[in-house]
Write a protein that holds these residues in place. Structure first.
Motif, PDB file in Angstrom:
ATOM      1  N   THR A   2       0.820  -1.199   0.000  1.00  0.00           N
ATOM      2  CA  THR A   2       0.000   0.000   0.000  1.00  0.00           C
ATOM      3  C   THR A   2       0.861   1.260   0.000  1.00  0.00           C
ATOM      4  N   VAL A   3       0.359   2.296  -0.638  1.00  0.00           N
ATOM      5  CA  VAL A   3       1.074   3.569  -0.682  1.00  0.00           C
ATOM      6  C   VAL A   3       1.215   4.143   0.734  1.00  0.00           C
ATOM      7  N   PHE A   4       0.319   3.785   1.635  1.00  0.00           N
ATOM      8  CA  PHE A   4       0.386   4.288   3.002  1.00  0.00           C
ATOM      9  C   PHE A   4       1.534   3.672   3.804  1.00  0.00           C
ATOM     10  N   ALA A   5       2.094   2.582   3.326  1.00  0.00           N
ATOM     11  CA  ALA A   5       3.232   1.958   3.997  1.00  0.00           C
ATOM     12  C   ALA A   5       4.562   2.385   3.378  1.00  0.00           C
ATOM     13  N   SER A   6       4.505   3.076   2.244  1.00  0.00           N
ATOM     14  CA  SER A   6       5.723   3.521   1.559  1.00  0.00           C
ATOM     15  C   SER A   6       6.320   4.728   2.273  1.00  0.00           C
ATOM     16  N   SER A   7       7.637   4.785   2.327  1.00  0.00           N
ATOM     17  CA  SER A   7       8.318   5.923   2.948  1.00  0.00           C
ATOM     18  C   SER A   7       8.318   7.130   2.030  1.00  0.00           C
ATOM     19  N   VAL A   8       8.009   8.277   2.602  1.00  0.00           N
ATOM     20  CA  VAL A   8       8.051   9.545   1.877  1.00  0.00           C
ATOM     21  C   VAL A   8       9.389  10.196   2.197  1.00  0.00           C
ATOM     22  N   PHE A   9      10.314  10.136   1.245  1.00  0.00           N
ATOM     23  CA  PHE A   9      11.634  10.715   1.467  1.00  0.00           C
ATOM     24  C   PHE A   9      11.797  12.063   0.792  1.00  0.00           C
ATOM     25  N   ASP A  10      10.688  12.634   0.290  1.00  0.00           N
ATOM     26  CA  ASP A  10      10.744  13.951  -0.345  1.00  0.00           C
ATOM     27  C   ASP A  10      10.886  15.027   0.722  1.00  0.00           C
ATOM     28  N   ALA A  11      11.365  16.202   0.304  1.00  0.00           N
ATOM     29  CA  ALA A  11      11.522  17.324   1.228  1.00  0.00           C
ATOM     30  C   ALA A  11      10.147  17.758   1.745  1.00  0.00           C
ATOM     31  N   THR A  12      10.095  18.100   3.013  1.00  0.00           N
ATOM     32  CA  THR A  12       8.839  18.506   3.636  1.00  0.00           C
ATOM     33  C   THR A  12       9.002  19.830   4.362  1.00  0.00           C
ATOM     34  N   VAL A  13       7.875  20.448   4.680  1.00  0.00           N
ATOM     35  CA  VAL A  13       7.839  21.658   5.500  1.00  0.00           C
ATOM     36  C   VAL A  13       6.763  21.454   6.564  1.00  0.00           C
ATOM     37  N   ILE A  14       6.890  22.165   7.655  1.00  0.00           N
ATOM     38  CA  ILE A  14       5.877  22.128   8.708  1.00  0.00           C
ATOM     39  C   ILE A  14       5.105  23.441   8.630  1.00  0.00           C
ATOM     40  N   TYR A  15       3.794  23.339   8.512  1.00  0.00           N
ATOM     41  CA  TYR A  15       2.945  24.527   8.496  1.00  0.00           C
ATOM     42  C   TYR A  15       1.767  24.278   9.424  1.00  0.00           C
ATOM     43  N   GLU A  16       1.634  25.118  10.429  1.00  0.00           N
ATOM     44  CA  GLU A  16       0.571  25.011  11.439  1.00  0.00           C
ATOM     45  C   GLU A  16       0.463  23.598  12.003  1.00  0.00           C
ATOM     46  N   LYS A  22       7.167  19.836   0.393  1.00  0.00           N
ATOM     47  CA  LYS A  22       7.776  21.139   0.123  1.00  0.00           C
ATOM     48  C   LYS A  22       7.521  21.561  -1.323  1.00  0.00           C
ATOM     49  N   GLY A  23       7.560  20.618  -2.242  1.00  0.00           N
ATOM     50  CA  GLY A  23       7.410  20.945  -3.651  1.00  0.00           C
ATOM     51  C   GLY A  23       6.131  20.398  -4.265  1.00  0.00           C
ATOM     52  N   GLN A  24       5.594  21.157  -5.214  1.00  0.00           N
ATOM     53  CA  GLN A  24       4.381  20.740  -5.907  1.00  0.00           C
ATOM     54  C   GLN A  24       4.623  19.478  -6.727  1.00  0.00           C
ATOM     55  N   GLY A  25       5.786  19.355  -7.336  1.00  0.00           N
ATOM     56  CA  GLY A  25       6.086  18.187  -8.158  1.00  0.00           C
ATOM     57  C   GLY A  25       6.077  16.891  -7.352  1.00  0.00           C
ATOM     58  N   ALA A  26       6.692  16.916  -6.188  1.00  0.00           N
ATOM     59  CA  ALA A  26       6.693  15.726  -5.324  1.00  0.00           C
ATOM     60  C   ALA A  26       5.277  15.384  -4.888  1.00  0.00           C
ATOM     61  N   ALA A  27       4.505  16.405  -4.530  1.00  0.00           N
ATOM     62  CA  ALA A  27       3.123  16.172  -4.115  1.00  0.00           C
ATOM     63  C   ALA A  27       2.312  15.554  -5.259  1.00  0.00           C
ATOM     64  N   LYS A  46      -2.092  23.912  -2.291  1.00  0.00           N
ATOM     65  CA  LYS A  46      -1.115  24.702  -1.530  1.00  0.00           C
ATOM     66  C   LYS A  46      -1.738  25.069  -0.189  1.00  0.00           C
ATOM     67  N   ILE A  47      -1.048  24.731   0.884  1.00  0.00           N
ATOM     68  CA  ILE A  47      -1.478  25.096   2.231  1.00  0.00           C
ATOM     69  C   ILE A  47      -0.307  25.805   2.880  1.00  0.00           C
ATOM     70  N   GLY A  48      -0.415  27.090   3.051  1.00  0.00           N
ATOM     71  CA  GLY A  48       0.680  27.869   3.629  1.00  0.00           C
ATOM     72  C   GLY A  48       1.933  27.735   2.796  1.00  0.00           C
ATOM     73  N   THR A  49       2.966  27.140   3.375  1.00  0.00           N
ATOM     74  CA  THR A  49       4.256  27.001   2.691  1.00  0.00           C
ATOM     75  C   THR A  49       4.467  25.621   2.090  1.00  0.00           C
ATOM     76  N   GLY A  50       3.452  24.773   2.146  1.00  0.00           N
ATOM     77  CA  GLY A  50       3.621  23.411   1.644  1.00  0.00           C
ATOM     78  C   GLY A  50       2.455  22.965   0.789  1.00  0.00           C
ATOM     79  N   TRP A  51       2.502  21.697   0.390  1.00  0.00           N
ATOM     80  CA  TRP A  51       1.504  21.102  -0.485  1.00  0.00           C
ATOM     81  C   TRP A  51       0.922  19.851   0.152  1.00  0.00           C
TER      82      TRP A  51
END
Length: 75
Positions: A2-16, A22-27, A46-51
């Protein structure tokens, strides 16, 4: 696997307190994977500084972010 068990190694940001892509392409890449698994349309927003991933599942609007390098539904 399942995609929910896959690791997300893309860059992230914390917003609220939510960890988002972090990037639209990764999202968009993860939105495509999630759409295939859930068999419904998934887009990015787009939510604040992230996707976040957004879609409607079983008639209910949903948003997904990242928790512990895994996709999770946002409150």
């Amino acid at each position: 696997m399942t995609v929910f068990a896959s690791s997300v190694f893309d860059a992230t940001v914390i917003y609220e307190g939510n960890e988002l892509f972090k990037g639209q392409g990764a999202a968009r890449g993860w939105a495509e994977k999630l759409a295939r698994e859930l068999e419904c349309a998934i887009d990015v927003e787009k939510i604040g500084t992230g996707w976040a991933l957004v879609g409607t599942v079983d008639g209910e609007p949903r948003k997904w972010g990242i928790v512990g390098q895994r996709l999770k539904t946002l409150d």
